[in-house]
Design an enzyme around this catalytic site. Sequence first.
Site, short mmCIF file in Angstrom:
data_model
loop_
_atom_site.label_atom_id
_atom_site.label_comp_id
_atom_site.label_asym_id
_atom_site.label_seq_id
_atom_site.Cartn_x
_atom_site.Cartn_y
_atom_site.Cartn_z
N GLU A 125 0.80 -0.99 -0.10
CA GLU A 125 0.07 0.03 0.08
C GLU A 125 1.00 1.10 0.02
OE1 GLU A 125 -2.71 0.59 3.28
OE2 GLU A 125 -3.69 2.05 2.37
N GLY A 265 3.23 2.88 10.49
CA GLY A 265 2.81 2.13 11.75
C GLY A 265 2.81 0.65 11.57
N ALA A 266 1.89 0.01 10.53
CA ALA A 266 1.68 -1.22 10.41
C ALA A 266 0.93 -1.19 9.01
CB ALA A 266 1.09 -1.92 11.57
N MET A 267 0.64 -2.35 8.60
CA MET A 267 0.02 -2.73 7.49
C MET A 267 -0.74 -3.91 7.44
SD MET A 267 -0.75 -1.52 4.49
CE MET A 267 -1.94 -2.46 3.31
N GLU A 268 -1.97 -3.84 6.91
CA GLU A 268 -3.21 -4.76 7.17
C GLU A 268 -3.12 -5.84 6.30
OE1 GLU A 268 -3.65 -1.35 6.28
OE2 GLU A 268 -5.44 -1.00 4.88
N ASN A 269 -2.33 -6.12 5.45
CA ASN A 269 -2.20 -7.48 4.56
C ASN A 269 -3.21 -8.37 4.72
OD1 ASN A 269 -0.01 -5.89 3.38
ND2 ASN A 269 1.10 -6.76 5.06
N GLU A 302 -5.14 -2.60 12.54
CA GLU A 302 -4.82 -3.46 11.52
C GLU A 302 -5.75 -4.63 11.62
OE1 GLU A 302 -2.87 -1.95 9.65
OE2 GLU A 302 -2.12 -0.98 11.19
N GLU A 324 -9.65 4.13 6.30
CA GLU A 324 -8.63 4.71 7.39
C GLU A 324 -9.70 5.50 8.54
OE1 GLU A 324 -6.05 3.30 7.82
OE2 GLU A 324 -5.56 2.75 5.99
N1 ARG Z 1 -2.98 1.05 5.77
C1 ARG Z 1 -1.88 1.11 6.72
C2 ARG Z 1 -2.47 1.54 8.06
O1 ARG Z 1 -3.19 2.73 8.34
C3 ARG Z 1 -0.86 2.30 6.27
C4 ARG Z 1 0.09 2.03 5.40
C5 ARG Z 1 0.27 3.14 4.50
N2 ARG Z 1 1.55 2.92 3.88
C6 ARG Z 1 2.14 3.63 3.12
N3 ARG Z 1 3.25 3.47 2.30
N4 ARG Z 1 1.42 4.81 2.78
O2 ARG Z 1 -2.64 0.83 8.89
ZN ZN Z 2 -5.44 1.78 8.38
#
Ligand code: ARG
Ligand code: ZN
Length: 896
Positions: A125, A265-269, A302, A324
């Site tokens: 993302e 912070g983190a990523m919801e894959n 996440e 978000e």
């Molecule tokens: N979707 C992620 C979250 O809010 C954020 C990732 C955003 N990463 C980026 N490279 N823009 O938990």
């Molecule tokens: Zn998010």
Amino acid sequence: MRTDTPPTIYRKDYADPTYLVDTVEMGFDLEPSLTRVATRIFMQRNPAGSNNEIVLFGEELELVQLRLNGKVLRAADYKLAGGVLRIPGAPAKVVLEIETTTRPDRNTSLMGLYVSNGNFFTQCEAEGFRKITFFPDRPDVMAKYTVMLRADKKAFPVLLSNGNLIEEGDLPDGRHYAKWEDPFKKPSYLFALVAGNLVCQEEKYRLKSGREVLLQVWVEDGNLDKTQHAMDSLINSIRWDEERFGLELDLDRFMIVAVGDFNMGAMENKGLNIFNTKFVLANPRIATDIDFANIEAVVGHEYFHNWTGNRVTCRDWFQLSLKEGLTVFRDQEFSADMIGTDSGRAVKRIDDVRVLRQAQFPEDAGPMAHPVRPDSFVEINNFYTVTVYEKGAEVVRMYQTLLGRDGFRKGMDLYFERHDGQAVTCDDFRAAMADAGKRDLKQFERWYSQSGTPRVAAGVHYDAKSRTLELTLEQSCPATPGQKKKQPFHIPVAVGLLDSKGRDMPLRLDGEKSAAGDTTRVLELTKARQTFRFTDVAEKPVPSILRGFSAPVVLQYEYSDAELAFLMAHDSDAFNRWEAGQRLATRRLLKLTTAVQAARQSGHVVSFETVLGNQDQDSALSDALRITLRDETLDAAFRELVLTLPSETMIAEQMEVIDPHAIHIARQFMRRTLARDLRDDLLAAYKACGTPGEYSPDADASGKRALKNVALSYLVELDEEEVLTLAQKQNDEANNMTDRLAALGALTNSSAAGKAAALEGFYSEFEKEALVIDKWFTLQATARNADVNTVRTLATHPAFSLKNPNRARSLIFSFCNGNPSAFHALDGNGYAFWAEQVIALNGSNPQVAARLARSLDRWRKYTPALQEKMRHALQQVAASSNLSRDVAEVITKSLS
Ligand code: ARG
Ligand code: ZN
């Protein structure tokens, strides 16, 4: 400045994809220096698309071969330019086979496939998947993925991807493989893989439905003593989403992986969340109460994305707040429910509003201001903002305020009923809320389309004879880039009235038969100006307006000091009780700041202390704070919030022209004054909260630590031997990082003899804990006596590296954003340093560079002398070569 101005993408130009993808099969031969990726995409022409051209995106890829329905395509069969690969005249059904290579170990952008400490990770993302293979990399193309990973077994014993592990085994030459299948359709931005030498804590968990799921938290060897809190938080999140929203985990396996190099912070894959170590690793020795709370919130965030983001995703990136804003709202509610008490919920609410005001209000008033649903962008990564996230969450919260908790839940249910498996828009969400609640939410759309923070001015008129109270609310919204005139918003304003004893009065609006049971009423302000008439009002009340911060606006109402002190002591709404104290403090701080400026101007300053001492005879604030401090019926956490003065950044926001030095002097003066006035009560609170037992991060214990440590930070202002000894003792004896760091900070900001030794001792004790060393850098960058030279010296420390985002943030960002009076030094050296760092980061990591670039975006708000130096620094960055899209967008908008 770069000559090829990067193009602007507009929301109004949205077009349906020409081809839709059913399934994707990927094979990875993982080698750090050269990874081969073979991708097979099964696609069909989209009936809604406008032509038969296949459009794929790809960046920093070596294209080895491209086959369409078995036939190798030659250069003449397609066009490849500017990161877009077009295949015109394609048939209705296509199997596209693509072979590419990438160089993960040279990928310092941390987007796409990269190496961190010898292990492979991905971040897709928003548009990182196109750095892995050519693909219709847009969120409205959802497909099922099967992924085969192959790698050296010794170096990369663990091979993970989304979904379920369906096969694994050995290969010749010491290699092995694992095959993963994700049963759910997903957009490419949710793709993930991890390969490396990792270990996990795992637990089996039974869902409400009876189904058993496998939960894992993966970390580097040696960190298994720091995963329990993340695991607990995950389990609590799963349970909470079942209970509050009826949403069940849809996978049999859910994994969290921690990585030390991570942009955000983190990523919801899907099924394979990848986290910054900062939001996973914790135990009392290395993590503070705030870290524990953040981990709970981010793990929740996440996890909640699995429904709000993954099952229902965004049609395009302009809709980012759809997932978000909603998911931040959900994590805020989760954290509040985990505390459980009403007073705990209020503390959480205050914390969240503080973030909004400290970071989002300034954004909304600056050159990067944008609506919650932006209309255009150059680089989407620049729009992962406090506006999209935190203001977006406020917008979602307003639905709940307008529809009630049950009404909101009905709206959520309808949203999933309509859109599960789809990529949708913010309008779709609003329609679900409106339809489920049978409400007209047309005007509410302006919260998505108009940027800027609305002002709500309130005026009251009480008529004793007719016993009526007229409350007039008038709204306006300042101009923002591209939006000169604003239309009225639909604003829920929660109101209560206090009688002279401080009790809530019954509320009866004109025309109603009797007073409602509830003593807080949500008024709906939809016009530019509206008057609400309360009848049967027995005496002249003190109004409590915008209770619980019911809308993300600035409330303007001329309270007297006495009324504010009264609200601080009595308001049944804890948020407004706190708010009254902040208003009182802000008022005095602004006065003091003006006095500092006047004294400086007159040139007669012997000492500011004398000048301000004459100014500040009034003890209204000290008296009110003393009452709060002594009130043991209030949570310690709440008392800590009341005692904490508005930050220098918050005060700056209130000024027409920002003068960081005057603000700093005024605020420090007030801290010393309060410390002197409240000395004995602060000491008593310190001692009352200071019995260290076994550490627990729960709300009660952490609240006590917070109060104790804010008391300590005031007390050290007195520079008394007794207090410095307390701080030294706490530093030496603390059994947890919260108390340790607070003591170290207190010492560092004092004249204590042992402070250098304390800093050194801290370093050697925690040398091996990267997250703690980050704190060590931050503490020094934000220390009171720090200046740009302190930071320059720290940047040469062997433990410093600009390449690791956490480390860069701990020193550089902390200084530029967290030490305003030093950063804005009159000689402009802070800005010169900023420019150097932005340029250096631009070369390695544009995303992080662009974040830092934002530190000067509000330069026009400052005193003329500072403005001039800031503009110079901005122009210096603008003039440097090879500016990334990310940085170019921020700098261009700042200077325009
Ligand atoms: N979707 C992620 C979250 O809010 C954020 C990732 C955003 N990463 C980026 N490279 N823009 O938990
Ligand atoms: Zn998010």
